[in-house]
Design an enzyme around this catalytic site. Structure first.
Site, PDB file in Angstrom:
ATOM      1  CB  ALA A   1      16.038 -75.584   6.778  1.00 51.51           C
ATOM      2  CE1 TYR A   2      17.247 -81.063  13.058  1.00 47.47           C
ATOM      3  CE2 TYR A   2      15.869 -82.835  12.163  1.00 47.47           C
ATOM      4  CZ  TYR A   2      16.743 -82.364  13.134  1.00 47.47           C
ATOM      5  OH  TYR A   2      17.115 -83.167  14.169  1.00 47.47           O
ATOM      6  CB  SER A   3      15.711 -83.214   6.065  1.00 47.41           C
ATOM      7  OG  SER A   3      14.639 -83.440   6.942  1.00 47.41           O
TER       8      SER A   3
ATOM      9  CB  SER B   1      21.430 -78.559   7.652  1.00 47.04           C
ATOM     10  OG  SER B   1      20.337 -78.808   8.536  1.00 47.04           O
ATOM     11  CE  LYS B   2      20.723 -83.462  12.990  1.00 49.08           C
ATOM     12  NZ  LYS B   2      21.670 -83.187  14.108  1.00 49.08           N
TER      13      LYS B   2
END
Ligand SMILES: [Zn+2]
Length: 686
Positions: A575-577, A579-580
């Protein structure tokens, strides 16, 4: 006017200490002097360096402020050296200043005031010179000597206007010699000189004379519409703030053509009443109420003549045309009245009045915008008082230009500290309450910028802002609540930011969130909130920032705090990677789309910054420890050891790279990525 004299506070004070006390109670009253105006002196018996008894004139040094003055700001001069100069016919400023310096008794003392001789030529031991509003209102009229006589009788003389220097001092000395019964001297279109055998006597005379002038102006103005009728009523508070925020970037772009300017918006009732009046347009173009203000206010404000202040599109056009006309008028004025060989100063206005909306003032930082703001707040009331007495007058345009380009006045500018790298820059940082945001915001303020700190946690942000401003002694930072995922909140936040300093030069998209789980276990809500903050939040805030920068038309810089994960994703960080990565790809598109407007967009990729981090919650630390198969207390060391340099990454390290990319040092870099990760081979940009 109320006297601030206190026998108890003044008890035991003598010599320069007593002048410091009196100067300060004068300096704290903005109706007497503002921002470095006025001066004071005392004559005492003392000894020179050989021990020989001498009569000493202690005078305020050039460039110090009466409000905060200290004994070290006074300069001792040998009075017997100065007195014979009364016999001279003329003296150039340079000759006079050189002669004064020769008479200084203490090496290293500040440069004595340009009005030193004026203090020398009056025999009284205590002398105070102010630019009192009420006194200036009496003389900023067509028949000032008559008005002064009506108020004070024959005990007070009016000396014709002339720029300070030898002749003004001589004229003052002569006026006194002609009539030794004089109680005070008023300098036409300039200010007041009072004296006394004691400091208290001279001070109380200032107060009583000002009180008389105030009463006279009130009586004369009673029942009169000195400013004419109300032409443009003020818009409602919410409406005028919305319009002000909408047009401020356009105005900022206009006044920043030569040098970037920070703005200050002011909509006090007196400003709205003055700006909206029938006569405001004419009265504002006459000139300053005392020439002392010229360095900060320029000869006149820009008056934006609008009948429809509630229409931002038309108002923007009026601002553009008004600023253009102002510059043309200023250049023509300079060409007509300049002394040969002098370079023109910035031709843009420092004070801008908009009927229905209020006033904007400009400067290199918040302190510098407050000066013209304070000066013009008083100017408006002096104009009204003078118009109520008879009519408002200033010195002639030639005299205005002579003063504005007077080398002795411009010397004061050389006393200012050099400008810092981010002076004149306005920065907005999202997610400013977290560790990296805090380091970035603090570094920008230290480098001279005005910074708007936004975060979803307003309380924490406000505490940081208070800390920053307390240290600076100035409102160089402003806290704004912003939820980057909410379009309305973003719009409102940027509106507040623009109202704080007038626009935006540097946008730091830093707000972020980290959720961890392998994809097959990742909840939809964690996925969605990651996209909302890291991708959509970046989109919404960047959109607002770019619009402001484009309205200004003076370029700008965006720095995106991305992550090492964009190039080297780690497991459980889907989710982090993802979206970033969206954020990073959008940043590249922004670099392509906005280069034509002079807006650069770059990224920094930090890895594992732990201090004060909202990202590295205890849960994330535990999860990462498990993922790497290490005890939780070793997480920070683990991250440090896995990079090539084997170093811990601090928030300050990230801030250094952000400041570099935002600065003119990186003027030719856009669409770039700088890793701040100690060197991670798989995250090398390629
Ligand atoms: Zn003065």
């Amino acid at each position: 006017m109320e006297s601030l004299w206190s026998d108890r506070d003044a008890k035991g004070l003598a010599g320069v200490d007593l002048v410091v006390y009196t100067s300060r109670i004068i300096g704290t009253n903005p109706n007497l002097v503002l921002w470095g105006g006025g001066n004071s002196s005392i004559k005492v018996d003392g000894r020179d360096h050989t021990g020989t008894p001498v009569r000493i004139l202690w005078i305020k040094g050039s460039g110090s402020d009466m409000r905060t003055i200290a004994a070290k700001n006074f300069t001792p001069l040998r009075l017997d050296d100065l007195l014979p100069l009364m016999k001279r016919e003329a003296m150039t400023d340079e000759e006079m200043v050189a002669y004064q310096m020769k008479s200084v008794l203490e090496p290293g003392a500040p440069k004595p005031s340009i009005e030193t001789l004026l203090h020398a030529f009056l025999p009284s031991p205590h002398i105070y010179h102010t630019h009192a509003d009420a006194i200036c209102a009496l003389t900023d009229t067509p028949n000032s000597p008559k008005v002064v006589e009506e108020v004070y009788g024959k005990d007070v003389a009016v000396v014709d206007y002339i720029r300070p220097g030898f002749l003004l001092s001589k004229w003052v000395g002569e006026a006194y010699q002609k009539n030794p019964n004089l109680k005070a001297i008023i300098l036409d279109k300039h200010g007041l000189i009072t004296w006394g055998d004691t400091a208290k006597e001279a001070y109380e005379l200032t107060i009583s004379m000002v009180t008389k002038a105030e009463k006279y102006a009130a009586k004369k103005g009673r029942g009169k519409l000195a400013l004419g009728g109300l032409k443009a009523p003020a818009l409602s508070h919410a409406e005028r703030h919305a319009v002000a925020a909408e047009v401020a970037p356009t105005l900022r772009g206009e006044v920043s053509r030569k040098k970037r300017m920070v703005l200050q918006y002011e909509d006090a009732p007196a400003v709205l009443k003055f700006a909206g009046s029938e006569e405001a347009k004419r009265l504002t173009q006459i000139g300053p109420f005392t020439p002392d203000h010229l360095m900060h206010t320029k000869p006149w404000p820009l008056f934006v003549d609008t009948k429809k202040p509630d229409d931002p599109i038309r108002l923007r056009e009026k601002i553009r045309r008004g600023a253009e006309a102002y510059r043309e008028k200023y250049i023509a004025y300079f060409e007509k009245y300049k002394t040969p060989g002098v370079t023109m100063l910035d031709p843009n206005p420092r004070v801008v009045l908009i009927p229905g909306i209020g006033m904007f003032t400009t400067g290199k930082d918040r302190r510098a915008t407050r000066i013209p703001r304070d000066l013009y707040l008083h100017t408006m009331s002096v104009i009204q008082a003078a118009a109520g007495i008879e009519a408002y007058r200033s010195i002639t345009t030639r005299e205005i230009c002579d003063f504005e380009y007077w080398p002795m006045e411009n010397f004061k500018l050389t006393l200012l500290p050099p400008e810092k790298e981010f002076s004149r820059r306005i920065v907005l940082v999202t997610g400013a309450a977290g560790g990296i945001g805090r380091a970035i915001a603090t570094a920008f303020v230290e480098a001279g910028a005005m910074v708007v700190l936004t975060d979803i946690d307003l309380k924490k942000t406000q505490a940081l802002v208070d800390e920053i401003n307390q240290k600076a002694g100035e409102v160089n930072a402003t806290a704004v609540a912003m939820d980057v995922t909410d379009e309305k909140s973003v719009r409102r936040g940027f509106e507040q930011a623009v109202l704080a300093y007038g626009g935006l030069d540097i946008f730091i998209s830093n707000a972020g969130i980290a959720k961890t789980a392998p994809v097959d276990k990742l909840s939809l809500s964690d996925w969605e909130v990651s996209l909302a903050v890291n991708a959509t939040g970046h989109f919404l805030t960047s959109q607002s920032a770019l619009r402001i920068m484009k309205d200004q038309g003076i370029g700008g810089s965006v720095v995106v705090v991305a992550t090492k994960n964009v190039l080297a994703p780690g497991k459980d960080f889907g989710a982090y990677s993802a979206s970033k990565a969206a954020q990073a790809q959008l940043a590249r598109i922004m670099a392509i789309e906005n280069a034509g407007a002079g807006i650069r967009v770059n990224m920094v990729n930090p890895d594992g910054v732990f201090e004060n981090s909202g990202l590295w919650s205890p849960a994330i630390r535990e999860e990462r420890a498990r993922a790497h198969g290490i005890p939780v207390e070793q997480v920070e060391d683990f991250y440090a050891k896995r990079n090539l340099l084997q170093m811990k990454i601090t928030a300050r390290d990230v801030a250094e790279s952000v400041l570099f990319l935002a600065s003119d040092r990186a003027a030719k870099t856009t669409g770039a990525m700088i890793p701040v990760d100690g060197g991670v081979r798989e995250a090398f940009p390629r």
